[in-house]
Design a protein around this motif. Structure first.
Motif, short mmCIF file in Angstrom:
data_model
loop_
_atom_site.label_atom_id
_atom_site.label_comp_id
_atom_site.label_asym_id
_atom_site.label_seq_id
_atom_site.Cartn_x
_atom_site.Cartn_y
_atom_site.Cartn_z
N THR A 26 -9.72 1.58 31.16
CA THR A 26 -10.65 0.62 31.76
C THR A 26 -9.99 -0.71 32.11
N HIS A 27 -8.75 -0.92 31.70
CA HIS A 27 -8.04 -2.16 32.01
C HIS A 27 -6.72 -1.83 32.70
N ASP A 28 -6.47 -2.49 33.80
CA ASP A 28 -5.26 -2.28 34.58
C ASP A 28 -4.04 -2.71 33.77
N ARG A 29 -3.11 -1.79 33.57
CA ARG A 29 -1.90 -2.12 32.81
C ARG A 29 -1.09 -3.24 33.46
N ALA A 30 -1.10 -3.29 34.79
CA ALA A 30 -0.32 -4.31 35.49
C ALA A 30 -0.89 -5.71 35.30
N ALA A 31 -2.18 -5.80 34.96
CA ALA A 31 -2.82 -7.10 34.79
C ALA A 31 -3.19 -7.37 33.33
N SER A 32 -2.61 -6.58 32.41
CA SER A 32 -2.95 -6.71 30.99
C SER A 32 -1.70 -6.88 30.14
N ASP A 33 -1.83 -7.69 29.12
CA ASP A 33 -0.78 -7.85 28.12
C ASP A 33 -1.33 -7.41 26.78
N LEU A 34 -0.49 -6.80 25.98
CA LEU A 34 -0.87 -6.34 24.65
C LEU A 34 -0.08 -7.12 23.61
N GLN A 35 -0.79 -7.65 22.61
CA GLN A 35 -0.15 -8.31 21.48
C GLN A 35 -0.78 -7.78 20.20
N MET A 36 0.01 -7.68 19.17
CA MET A 36 -0.49 -7.26 17.87
C MET A 36 -0.95 -8.50 17.11
N LEU A 37 -2.13 -8.42 16.53
CA LEU A 37 -2.73 -9.56 15.85
C LEU A 37 -1.87 -10.06 14.69
N ASP A 38 -1.26 -9.15 13.95
CA ASP A 38 -0.42 -9.58 12.82
C ASP A 38 0.81 -10.35 13.29
N ARG A 39 1.34 -10.02 14.46
CA ARG A 39 2.51 -10.73 14.99
C ARG A 39 2.13 -12.14 15.46
N ILE A 40 0.94 -12.27 16.02
CA ILE A 40 0.45 -13.60 16.40
C ILE A 40 0.26 -14.44 15.14
N ALA A 41 -0.36 -13.84 14.12
CA ALA A 41 -0.63 -14.54 12.86
C ALA A 41 0.66 -14.98 12.17
N ALA A 42 1.70 -14.16 12.26
CA ALA A 42 2.97 -14.48 11.61
C ALA A 42 3.83 -15.43 12.44
N GLY A 43 3.41 -15.74 13.65
CA GLY A 43 4.19 -16.61 14.52
C GLY A 43 5.33 -15.90 15.23
N LEU A 44 5.33 -14.57 15.20
CA LEU A 44 6.39 -13.80 15.84
C LEU A 44 6.13 -13.56 17.33
N ALA A 45 4.90 -13.77 17.74
CA ALA A 45 4.53 -13.63 19.15
C ALA A 45 3.85 -14.92 19.60
N SER A 46 4.27 -15.41 20.74
CA SER A 46 3.62 -16.62 21.27
C SER A 46 2.83 -16.25 22.51
N LEU A 47 1.75 -16.96 22.73
CA LEU A 47 0.88 -16.70 23.86
C LEU A 47 1.01 -17.84 24.87
N PRO A 48 1.12 -17.52 26.16
CA PRO A 48 1.23 -18.57 27.17
C PRO A 48 -0.09 -19.33 27.30
N PRO A 49 -0.03 -20.64 27.48
CA PRO A 49 -1.26 -21.42 27.55
C PRO A 49 -2.04 -21.18 28.84
N SER A 50 -3.37 -21.22 28.73
CA SER A 50 -4.30 -21.16 29.86
C SER A 50 -3.96 -20.05 30.86
#
Length: 121
Positions: A26-50
Motif C-alpha cells: 500500500t506504500h510506494d517503496r520509492a517514496a517510503s523510508d523504513l527505520q527501526m524504532l529501537d535504532r531511533i531510540a538508541a540514537g543510531l538512526a537520525s531522521l531528516p528534519p521536516s
C-alpha cells in the motif's frame, strides 16, 4: 515535491519480512523510508528534519503495540515530530494513537485530526 512516508517498525518486525511486504503493498517503496524504532531510540538512526508527509508506526510481530509503547518515549517522539513536515500526519497501523503514545504526541506538538495526529503550522 511528492510526499514521503516514514515507516517506523518495532524490533520484532525485522524477523518477519512478510509484515513489511504487506505494508509495501500500500506504500510506494520509492517514496517510503523504513527505520527501526529501537535504532531511533538508541540514537543510531537520525531522521531528516521536516521531510515526511506521513509517519506510520507499525504494530509489532504479535500484532500489538507493546514494543512501541516501551520505546516511544518523549525524546523519541520529538525526533519523529521534527521529521514531519507542517501538515504531516503521524498514525499507527492499528488505528489512532492511544494512551502514552497519544500523550507524548500531544506533548511534542501534534494535534488530533481525522487522519491521525497532525503537525500544525
Amino acid at each position: 515535491m511528492p510526499s514521503r512516508t516514514l515507516i517506523i517498525a518495532p524490533p520484532s518486525v525485522a524477523a518477519h519480512p512478510e509484515q513489511l511486504n504487506s505494508v509495501y503493498e500500500t506504500h510506494d517503496r520509492a517514496a517510503s523510508d523504513l527505520q527501526m524504532l529501537d535504532r531511533i531510540a538508541a540514537g543510531l538512526a537520525s531522521l531528516p528534519p521536516s521531510t515526511y508527509g506521513t509517519v506510520l508506526l507499525l504494530t509489532d510481530a504479535a500484532g500489538t503495540s507493546r514494543e512501541s509503547h516501551a520505546l516511544l518515549v518523549r525524546d523519541v517522539m520529538h525526533k519523529i515530530v521534527a521529521a514531519l513536515r507542517v501538515g504531516g500526519v503521524f498514525t499507527s497501523q492499528d488505528g489512532a494513537l492511544q494512551g502514552a503514545e497519544r500523550t507524548e504526541a500531544i506533548l511534542a506538538g501534534l494535534v488530533e485530526s481525522a487522519e491521525g495526529m497532525t503537525k500544525p503550522a
